[in-house]
Enzyme design. Sequence first.
Site, PDB file in Angstrom:
ATOM      1  CB  CYS A 118      -7.669  34.454  46.397  1.00 37.70           C
ATOM      2  SG  CYS A 118      -8.085  34.398  44.639  1.00 37.70           S
ATOM      3  CG  HIS A 223      -6.418  29.814  46.801  1.00 38.63           C
ATOM      4  ND1 HIS A 223      -7.331  29.985  47.830  1.00 38.63           N
ATOM      5  CD2 HIS A 223      -6.911  30.499  45.743  1.00 38.63           C
ATOM      6  CE1 HIS A 223      -8.338  30.737  47.410  1.00 38.63           C
ATOM      7  NE2 HIS A 223      -8.105  31.062  46.147  1.00 38.63           N
ATOM      8  CD  GLU A 225      -5.616  28.331  50.781  1.00 41.69           C
ATOM      9  OE1 GLU A 225      -6.477  28.553  49.909  1.00 41.69           O
ATOM     10  OE2 GLU A 225      -4.756  29.181  51.132  1.00 41.69           O
TER      11      GLU A 225
END
Length: 249
Positions: A118, A223, A225
Amino acid sequence: MAQGAASVQDAAMRPLVLVTPDYEESLPPRYLLKRSYADAIVAAGGLPIVPTFGSPVAELLDAAKALVVTGGAFDIHPEAYGEERRDGCGPQKGARTRFEWDLLEGALERRLPVLGVCGGMQLLNVVRGGTLHQDLPADVPGSLPHEQTTPREEAAHGLSIEGEGWIARAAALSQTAPAVNTTHHQGVKREGRGLVVTARAPDGVVEAIEDPSLPFVVGVQWHPELMVETHPWNAAIYRQLVDAAREAR
């Protein structure tokens, strides 16, 4: 072998991955790291280490095998890419940006694996001399809403893959057309030296950049994750980073 000894041995086999924290000026001031970053690195086989601002950058990079530059609710000052600040550009965190800039420059010089997430992707682009859209709604009329209001584990838009780089290889593991979350209001405008665009949103906004001349340098605007459970192909991005870290130096 005793459990404690096994744990130490396992840790020794895991490459050290620097993962940059955020901070808040509370009383007392505190560092912040979202658990999802650390969890993704551990699941991929790495050992996350959180560097603190003011730590000797060279010593950190001499010890580490890879770097993850995380995102946050702040923007890079436009002076860093030769522009004046305009309406729509958000707040800055100068100390954090300077520290992450030094880490990125040093990691790139050492050819360490790097993942920018990001805002970390945006900083990677600026460090390489690229520029940013200061505010997508103002700079890219007709662009999609890039700050989703739905849970961030859910996808907000599709992903158009370009080229045959790391992101293409990760997305090839998806059982459906790859889609990503979105939590940003800025984006890459002109890519920096040596960086190529490897994914875009349906509105053309840059979603991933890579440096094909280095072992592993990847920036993603979403993102991954947060999506390893709902869209498991995202876990491959962290596995790629850790696998590259095992080969580093």
